[in-house]
Motif scaffolding. Structure first.
Motif, PDB file in Angstrom:
ATOM      1  N   SER B  12      -1.798  10.909  12.892  1.00 42.77           N
ATOM      2  CA  SER B  12      -3.143  11.423  12.720  1.00 42.77           C
ATOM      3  C   SER B  12      -3.342  12.585  13.686  1.00 42.77           C
ATOM      4  N   VAL B  13      -3.741  13.733  13.163  1.00 39.04           N
ATOM      5  CA  VAL B  13      -3.967  14.918  13.990  1.00 39.04           C
ATOM      6  C   VAL B  13      -5.308  15.524  13.613  1.00 39.04           C
ATOM      7  N   GLU B  15      -7.662  18.756  12.716  1.00 41.80           N
ATOM      8  CA  GLU B  15      -7.476  20.024  12.019  1.00 41.80           C
ATOM      9  C   GLU B  15      -7.189  21.141  13.019  1.00 41.80           C
ATOM     10  N   GLY B  16      -6.162  21.920  12.723  1.00 39.23           N
ATOM     11  CA  GLY B  16      -5.789  23.015  13.608  1.00 39.23           C
ATOM     12  C   GLY B  16      -4.662  22.667  14.566  1.00 39.23           C
ATOM     13  N   ASP B  17      -4.426  21.380  14.776  1.00 34.94           N
ATOM     14  CA  ASP B  17      -3.327  20.953  15.645  1.00 34.94           C
ATOM     15  C   ASP B  17      -2.011  21.020  14.878  1.00 34.94           C
ATOM     16  N   SER B  18      -0.920  20.818  15.624  1.00 31.35           N
ATOM     17  CA  SER B  18       0.408  20.781  15.006  1.00 31.35           C
ATOM     18  C   SER B  18       0.841  19.348  14.756  1.00 31.35           C
ATOM     19  N   ALA B  19       1.710  19.175  13.771  1.00 30.18           N
ATOM     20  CA  ALA B  19       2.275  17.862  13.451  1.00 30.18           C
ATOM     21  C   ALA B  19       3.794  17.989  13.411  1.00 30.18           C
ATOM     22  N   VAL B  20       4.467  16.993  13.962  1.00 28.01           N
ATOM     23  CA  VAL B  20       5.930  16.982  13.976  1.00 28.01           C
ATOM     24  C   VAL B  20       6.426  15.638  13.454  1.00 28.01           C
ATOM     25  N   ILE B  21       7.330  15.688  12.502  1.00 28.83           N
ATOM     26  CA  ILE B  21       7.949  14.484  11.935  1.00 28.83           C
ATOM     27  C   ILE B  21       9.446  14.605  12.130  1.00 28.83           C
ATOM     28  N   LYS B  71      22.695  15.005  14.635  1.00 28.26           N
ATOM     29  CA  LYS B  71      22.349  14.473  13.315  1.00 28.26           C
ATOM     30  C   LYS B  71      20.854  14.176  13.232  1.00 28.26           C
ATOM     31  N   HIS B  72      20.045  15.139  13.607  1.00 32.26           N
ATOM     32  CA  HIS B  72      18.632  14.961  13.364  1.00 32.26           C
ATOM     33  C   HIS B  72      17.978  16.263  12.935  1.00 32.26           C
ATOM     34  N   PHE B  73      16.906  16.145  12.199  1.00 29.98           N
ATOM     35  CA  PHE B  73      16.162  17.289  11.712  1.00 29.98           C
ATOM     36  C   PHE B  73      14.671  16.958  11.737  1.00 29.98           C
ATOM     37  N   SER B  74      13.872  17.981  11.887  1.00 25.44           N
ATOM     38  CA  SER B  74      12.437  17.786  12.107  1.00 25.44           C
ATOM     39  C   SER B  74      11.614  18.740  11.258  1.00 25.44           C
ATOM     40  N   LEU B  75      10.434  18.274  10.890  1.00 30.40           N
ATOM     41  CA  LEU B  75       9.458  19.090  10.159  1.00 30.40           C
ATOM     42  C   LEU B  75       8.310  19.410  11.109  1.00 30.40           C
ATOM     43  N   HIS B  76       7.950  20.682  11.165  1.00 29.37           N
ATOM     44  CA  HIS B  76       6.857  21.118  12.017  1.00 29.37           C
ATOM     45  C   HIS B  76       5.800  21.778  11.135  1.00 29.37           C
ATOM     46  N   ILE B  77       4.570  21.285  11.229  1.00 26.83           N
ATOM     47  CA  ILE B  77       3.456  21.904  10.501  1.00 26.83           C
ATOM     48  C   ILE B  77       2.466  22.399  11.543  1.00 26.83           C
ATOM     49  N   THR B  78       2.191  23.680  11.537  1.00 27.36           N
ATOM     50  CA  THR B  78       1.229  24.247  12.491  1.00 27.36           C
ATOM     51  C   THR B  78      -0.107  24.485  11.799  1.00 27.36           C
ATOM     52  N   GLU B  79      -1.140  24.603  12.617  1.00 27.79           N
ATOM     53  CA  GLU B  79      -2.505  24.876  12.119  1.00 27.79           C
ATOM     54  C   GLU B  79      -2.838  23.971  10.933  1.00 27.79           C
ATOM     55  N   THR B  80      -2.719  22.675  11.145  1.00 32.49           N
ATOM     56  CA  THR B  80      -2.906  21.726  10.042  1.00 32.49           C
ATOM     57  C   THR B  80      -4.300  21.837   9.426  1.00 32.49           C
ATOM     58  N   GLN B  81      -4.328  21.556   8.126  1.00 34.75           N
ATOM     59  CA  GLN B  81      -5.557  21.608   7.348  1.00 34.75           C
ATOM     60  C   GLN B  81      -5.743  20.270   6.628  1.00 34.75           C
ATOM     61  N   PRO B  82      -6.962  19.930   6.250  1.00 33.61           N
ATOM     62  CA  PRO B  82      -7.182  18.646   5.556  1.00 33.61           C
ATOM     63  C   PRO B  82      -6.287  18.464   4.328  1.00 33.61           C
ATOM     64  N   GLU B  83      -5.984  19.548   3.624  1.00 36.99           N
ATOM     65  CA  GLU B  83      -5.139  19.435   2.426  1.00 36.99           C
ATOM     66  C   GLU B  83      -3.679  19.140   2.762  1.00 36.99           C
ATOM     67  N   ASP B  84      -3.327  19.156   4.046  1.00 34.63           N
ATOM     68  CA  ASP B  84      -1.980  18.749   4.448  1.00 34.63           C
ATOM     69  C   ASP B  84      -1.853  17.227   4.478  1.00 34.63           C
ATOM     70  N   SER B  85      -2.966  16.523   4.385  1.00 32.97           N
ATOM     71  CA  SER B  85      -2.937  15.060   4.398  1.00 32.97           C
ATOM     72  C   SER B  85      -2.174  14.545   3.182  1.00 32.97           C
ATOM     73  N   LEU B 109       0.600  11.361   6.942  1.00 33.29           N
ATOM     74  CA  LEU B 109      -0.099  12.313   7.807  1.00 33.29           C
ATOM     75  C   LEU B 109      -1.561  12.382   7.401  1.00 33.29           C
ATOM     76  N   GLN B 110      -2.427  12.191   8.382  1.00 29.00           N
ATOM     77  CA  GLN B 110      -3.858  12.345   8.145  1.00 29.00           C
ATOM     78  C   GLN B 110      -4.394  13.435   9.059  1.00 29.00           C
ATOM     79  N   VAL B 111      -5.013  14.424   8.457  1.00 31.69           N
ATOM     80  CA  VAL B 111      -5.608  15.520   9.212  1.00 31.69           C
ATOM     81  C   VAL B 111      -7.115  15.330   9.194  1.00 31.69           C
TER      82      VAL B 111
END
Lengths: 115, 113
Positions: B12-13, B15-21, B71-85, B109-111
């Motif tokens: 849970s982030v 709006e506007g924050d970054s998310a990392v998975i 052997k790892h990979f990550s997803l980074h989403i910056t400037e999260t928006q509600p539609e990223d949920s 992910l909940q924005v």
């Protein structure tokens, strides 16, 4: 819209019955993949066909079978259905050009409910 | 066979924050790593992918990094928006007969506003 079509969208049936799910890949794609998505198992690979031939098998039950026809559409047959077979069934397609792994595009899925 | 682990299961982030998975995989032969976004009851939609000959890839607010050694990979989403949920899935695959996707268990992910 991914270009992959699946029918039917919803299917409700009883235990012990048999159903057929249909998938048409994107134009030009030769490979079809079937995945099962249930709440407790996530997205699980079932089987892959490439240009009419079975290419790879995953955790597919013996009660399940599939085939790919000359026009490249595919059917997934589920028989002797059990309550636990209730799930979303997705079909995906890709070009599979033999070198780099191609992107898989998913259809809208068929929601199967076994009562 | 391949095994893909994904963390966290929920995120849970604001709006506007970054998310990392983050995801880890087990099969060193895997060379293709897509990320899919799935909204409730809808199909998984590819949002970005990376191949093993590349360490990082970016598409607007979304980026993916790959560390083959670890052997790892990550997803980074910056400037999260509600539609990223949505639920995000990582996956790994090889080539040819091993081109099936092995998925992680998903991250919800909940924005929030």
């Amino acid at each position: 819209d991914s270009g992959v079509t699946q029918t039917p969208k919803h299917l409700i049936t009883a235990t012990g019955q048999r159903v057929t799910l249909r998938c048409s890949p994107r134009s030009g794609d030769l490979s079809v993949y079937w995945y099962q998505q249930s709440l407790d198992q996530g997205l699980q690979f079932l089987i892959q066909y490439y240009n009419g031939e079975e290419r790879a098998k995953g955790n597919i039950l013996e009660r399940f079978s599939a085939q790919q026809f000359p026009d490249l559409h595919s059917e997934l047959n589920l028989s002797s259905l059990e309550l636990g077979d209730s799930a979303l069934y997705f079909c995906a397609s890709s070009v599979v050009s033999g070198g780099l792994t191609d992107t898989q595009y998913f259809g809208p899925g068929t929601r199967l409910t076994v009562l | 066979g391949e095994n893909v682990e994904q963390h966290p299961s929920t995120l849970s982030v604001q709006e506007g924050d970054s998310a990392v998975i983050k995801c880890t995989y087990s099969d060193s032969a895997s060379n293709y790593f897509p990320w899919y976004k799935q909204e409730l009851g809808k199909r998984p939609q590819l949002i970005i992918d990376i191949r093993s000959n590349v360490g990082e890839k970016k598409d607007q607010r979304i980026a993916v990094t790959l560390n083959k050694t670890a052997k790892h990979f990550s997803l980074h989403i910056t400037e999260t928006q509600p539609e990223d949920s949505a639920v995000y899935f990582c996956a790994a695959s090889g080539t040819g007969t091993a081109s099936k996707l092995t998925f992680g268990t998903g991250t919800r992910l909940q924005v929030t506003l």
